[in-house]
Structure formats: structure tokens, C-alpha cells
Design a protein around this motif. Structure first.
Motif, PDB file in Angstrom:
ATOM      1  N   ASP A  66      -5.300  10.656  14.195  1.00 18.93           N
ATOM      2  CA  ASP A  66      -5.368  12.063  14.568  1.00 18.93           C
ATOM      3  C   ASP A  66      -3.979  12.601  14.892  1.00 18.93           C
ATOM      4  OD1 ASP A  66      -6.703  14.493  15.159  1.00 18.93           O
ATOM      5  OD2 ASP A  66      -6.799  13.977  17.286  1.00 18.93           O
ATOM      6  N   LEU A  67      -3.159  11.770  15.529  1.00 16.26           N
ATOM      7  CA  LEU A  67      -1.769  12.167  15.801  1.00 16.26           C
ATOM      8  C   LEU A  67      -1.024  12.411  14.494  1.00 16.26           C
ATOM      9  CD1 LEU A  67       0.784  12.559  17.530  1.00 16.26           C
ATOM     10  CD2 LEU A  67       1.079  10.068  17.488  1.00 16.26           C
ATOM     11  N   LEU A  68      -1.213  11.533  13.510  1.00 19.68           N
ATOM     12  CA  LEU A  68      -0.516  11.704  12.228  1.00 19.68           C
ATOM     13  C   LEU A  68      -0.968  12.989  11.540  1.00 19.68           C
ATOM     14  CD1 LEU A  68       1.474  10.645  10.167  1.00 19.68           C
ATOM     15  CD2 LEU A  68      -0.362   9.242   9.177  1.00 19.68           C
ATOM     16  N   VAL A  69      -2.253  13.311  11.636  1.00 16.22           N
ATOM     17  CA  VAL A  69      -2.741  14.570  11.079  1.00 16.22           C
ATOM     18  C   VAL A  69      -2.007  15.749  11.711  1.00 16.22           C
ATOM     19  CG1 VAL A  69      -4.736  16.130  10.991  1.00 16.22           C
ATOM     20  CG2 VAL A  69      -5.015  13.723  10.410  1.00 16.22           C
ATOM     21  N   ALA A  70      -1.850  15.709  13.031  1.00 17.28           N
ATOM     22  CA  ALA A  70      -1.173  16.801  13.732  1.00 17.28           C
ATOM     23  C   ALA A  70       0.303  16.870  13.353  1.00 17.28           C
ATOM     24  CB  ALA A  70      -1.322  16.620  15.242  1.00 17.28           C
ATOM     25  N   MET A  71       0.962  15.715  13.274  1.00 19.91           N
ATOM     26  CA  MET A  71       2.373  15.710  12.879  1.00 19.91           C
ATOM     27  C   MET A  71       2.526  16.179  11.440  1.00 19.91           C
ATOM     28  SD  MET A  71       4.003  12.274  14.645  1.00 19.91           S
ATOM     29  CE  MET A  71       2.941  11.136  13.739  1.00 19.91           C
ATOM     30  N   ALA A  72       1.596  15.764  10.578  1.00 24.32           N
ATOM     31  CA  ALA A  72       1.652  16.176   9.184  1.00 24.32           C
ATOM     32  C   ALA A  72       1.528  17.676   9.050  1.00 24.32           C
ATOM     33  CB  ALA A  72       0.558  15.476   8.384  1.00 24.32           C
ATOM     34  N   GLY A 117       6.432  10.340   4.051  1.00 27.48           N
ATOM     35  CA  GLY A 117       6.137   9.078   3.381  1.00 27.48           C
ATOM     36  C   GLY A 117       4.968   8.359   4.041  1.00 27.48           C
ATOM     37  N   THR A 118       4.927   8.407   5.368  1.00 28.81           N
ATOM     38  CA  THR A 118       3.819   7.800   6.104  1.00 28.81           C
ATOM     39  C   THR A 118       2.512   8.502   5.779  1.00 28.81           C
ATOM     40  OG1 THR A 118       5.288   7.116   7.915  1.00 28.81           O
ATOM     41  CG2 THR A 118       2.935   7.282   8.422  1.00 28.81           C
ATOM     42  N   VAL A 119       2.552   9.812   5.622  1.00 29.50           N
ATOM     43  CA  VAL A 119       1.356  10.569   5.251  1.00 29.50           C
ATOM     44  C   VAL A 119       0.830  10.088   3.898  1.00 29.50           C
ATOM     45  CG1 VAL A 119       0.515  12.842   4.540  1.00 29.50           C
ATOM     46  CG2 VAL A 119       1.888  12.619   6.613  1.00 29.50           C
ATOM     47  N   VAL A 120       1.708   9.942   2.920  1.00 28.90           N
ATOM     48  CA  VAL A 120       1.301   9.484   1.590  1.00 28.90           C
ATOM     49  C   VAL A 120       0.664   8.099   1.673  1.00 28.90           C
ATOM     50  CG1 VAL A 120       2.140   8.793  -0.687  1.00 28.90           C
ATOM     51  CG2 VAL A 120       3.005  10.882   0.376  1.00 28.90           C
ATOM     52  N   GLU A 121       1.292   7.203   2.408  1.00 24.79           N
ATOM     53  CA  GLU A 121       0.790   5.836   2.498  1.00 24.79           C
ATOM     54  C   GLU A 121      -0.529   5.765   3.259  1.00 24.79           C
ATOM     55  OE1 GLU A 121       4.168   4.106   4.348  1.00 24.79           O
ATOM     56  OE2 GLU A 121       5.441   4.396   2.571  1.00 24.79           O
ATOM     57  N   PRO A 127      -9.260   9.248   5.503  1.00 26.38           N
ATOM     58  CA  PRO A 127      -9.668  10.514   4.879  1.00 26.38           C
ATOM     59  C   PRO A 127      -9.125  11.743   5.592  1.00 26.38           C
ATOM     60  CG  PRO A 127     -11.525   9.451   5.988  1.00 26.38           C
ATOM     61  CD  PRO A 127     -10.417   8.454   5.961  1.00 26.38           C
ATOM     62  N   ARG A 128      -8.882  11.643   6.900  1.00 30.21           N
ATOM     63  CA  ARG A 128      -8.324  12.790   7.624  1.00 30.21           C
ATOM     64  C   ARG A 128      -6.907  13.092   7.137  1.00 30.21           C
ATOM     65  NH1 ARG A 128      -8.877  10.236  13.412  1.00 30.21           N
ATOM     66  NH2 ARG A 128      -8.027   8.558  12.121  1.00 30.21           N
ATOM     67  N   VAL A 129      -6.112  12.063   6.972  1.00 32.93           N
ATOM     68  CA  VAL A 129      -4.733  12.240   6.507  1.00 32.93           C
ATOM     69  C   VAL A 129      -4.736  12.650   5.039  1.00 32.93           C
ATOM     70  CG1 VAL A 129      -2.493  11.131   6.220  1.00 32.93           C
ATOM     71  CG2 VAL A 129      -3.920  10.560   8.201  1.00 32.93           C
ATOM     72  N   ARG A 130      -5.659  12.086   4.270  1.00 34.67           N
ATOM     73  CA  ARG A 130      -5.763  12.459   2.858  1.00 34.67           C
ATOM     74  C   ARG A 130      -6.071  13.953   2.714  1.00 34.67           C
ATOM     75  NH1 ARG A 130      -8.495   8.473   1.503  1.00 34.67           N
ATOM     76  NH2 ARG A 130     -10.608   9.259   1.684  1.00 34.67           N
ATOM     77  N   GLU A 131      -6.933  14.465   3.574  1.00 34.78           N
ATOM     78  CA  GLU A 131      -7.250  15.899   3.542  1.00 34.78           C
ATOM     79  C   GLU A 131      -6.026  16.740   3.874  1.00 34.78           C
ATOM     80  OE1 GLU A 131     -10.285  19.088   5.736  1.00 34.78           O
ATOM     81  OE2 GLU A 131     -10.435  16.938   6.138  1.00 34.78           O
TER      82      GLU A 131
END
Length: 211
Positions: A66-72, A117-121, A127-131
Motif C-alpha cells: 500500500d505504501l508503494l501504491v502511494a509513492m507510485a 523500477g520497483t513499481v514495474v517489478e 495487483p494494487r501496484v499493477r493497477e
């Protein structure tokens, strides 16, 4: 006289979450650039490096995904906004204009290459990051397709191009190229990659062959 900024107690939950996610961008970039992978980082390691308590973290984020989603959301927003340096160009832009316009999002990508790059990986299994990653494409393709269509009307883009599908191919090509070819190279190589990308887009999109 401009109004004073809101005091911390006046900030909404979403605003506080946004402030913390922006804070963690630099924190996580430093950890990953130090040799860790985001998949291997624990929440404990992230919050220790970020200087906040565990309880505060879980008020605003469900987990590190969830943190990565927010940073993304932050860094993708930066990339999308700077990408407009291309599709905001006038229809009669020169090749030099295109080169300068492409430089801006490339520089933004390099600034945030660790998070992007972390988002891509991570998108491969979360699925949250993929979205969130897909949202980058969904925002960019229509803007670029509209630019190509307007340039076709103006007579400066190839009239036989399918604007929407061409935009879709170009955006995915650029997204993969940024990740594979630009993220980890030095300034000289970035300049050469930018030159090559400018040549490709100039030949694909624009009718003109002279600068």
C-alpha cells in the motif's frame, strides 16, 4: 495577503498520507540504492529508516504494498505531468523541439528511477501496484493520441497513422525503454539514447524529414 498553510491538526487523513508517502520516496530510494530490494525490505526496516513509529505507519498504510501504491502515485504524477512537454508542443514543432521536450520526462524518470523500477517489478505480483502502473499508461495514451490527431489535421504528422494505436505502441515502447535502457546508465549514454528516441519518433510520427 495569502492565507497561512493548514496546521498539522487541520490536515485530512489523505493529506497526511500524501505527506508521508512523499517522505518515504527518498527513504525507500536510499534503501534500495544501498543494495536491498523492495520485496525483501520489511515494514520494520522502512519505518526505522523513515523515523516514524509502527503505529503511525499503520494508520496511513495497510502494508508496504500500500505504501508503494502511494509513492507510485506521487512519482507517476510527476512523470505524467512532465511527459506533456512532448504532447503540448505545437503541431509545427521542429525536431529540436521534440528532442528538448523528451529530455524533460527522461530527466524525471532518472530522478525517480528507483521507485519507478520497483513499481514495474512489484506490478508482476501485486495487483494494487499493477493497477497504479497501468494508470500511467491510461493517462498518457489519450493525450499522445490527441496530439498525433491534431498534428495530422495540421498536416505535420503522417495522415495514415492510426493515432490511438500508434500512441499506445509508442507509450509502451518508451515505458519499457526507460526501464531497460535509461534507468542505470550514465549521462553520456542517456544523451545517446535520447538522440535515438528522438530519431525514432520523428520518423514514425512526423511527415517531415528535414529539421
Amino acid at each position: 495577503m495569502e492565507p497561512a498553510p493548514p496546521r498539522p491538526l487541520q490536515l485530512s487523513h489523505a493529506q497526511r498520507r500524501g505527506m508521508l508517502s512523499r517522505h518515504f520516496v527518498a527513504v525507500v530510494e536510499k534503501l534500495v540504492e544501498g543494495g536491498a530490494t523492495y520485496a525483501d525490505l520489511s515494514v520494520e526496516a522502512i519505518i526505522k529508516a523513515g523515523g516514524i513509529s509502527r503505529s503511525t505507519f499503520y494508520v496511513y498504510f495497510n502494508d508496504k504494498g500500500d505504501l508503494l501504491v502511494a509513492m507510485a502515485a506521487d512519482v507517476i504524477g510527476d512523470l505524467v505531468s512532465t511527459g506533456s512537454a512532448w504532447w503540448d508542443l505545437p503541431a509545427d514543432a521542429t525536431k529540436a523541439d521534440l528532442h528538448a521536450g523528451l529530455r524533460i520526462p527522461i530527466d524525471t524518470y532518472r530522478e525517480h528511477r528507483t521507485i519507478l523500477g520497483t513499481v514495474v517489478e512489484t506490478a508482476a505480483y501485486d495487483p494494487r501496484v499493477r493497477e497504479q502502473h497501468q494508470s500511467l499508461i491510461n493517462q498518457v495514451v489519450p493525450a499522445l493520441a490527441d496530439y498525433i490527431a491534431r498534428a495530422q489535421v495540421a498536416g505535420t504528422a503522417d495522415p495514415e497513422l492510426d493515432a490511438e494505436r500508434t500512441a499506445r505502441w509508442l507509450v509502451w515502447m518508451i515505458e519499457r525503454g526507460l526501464y531497460q535502457l535509461v534507468g542505470t546508465v550514465d549521462d553520456d549514454e542517456v544523451s545517446r539514447e535520447l538522440d535515438a528516441l528522438t530519431d525514432i519518433l520523428w520518423r514514425v510520427v512526423y511527415r517531415r524529414t528535414a529539421d
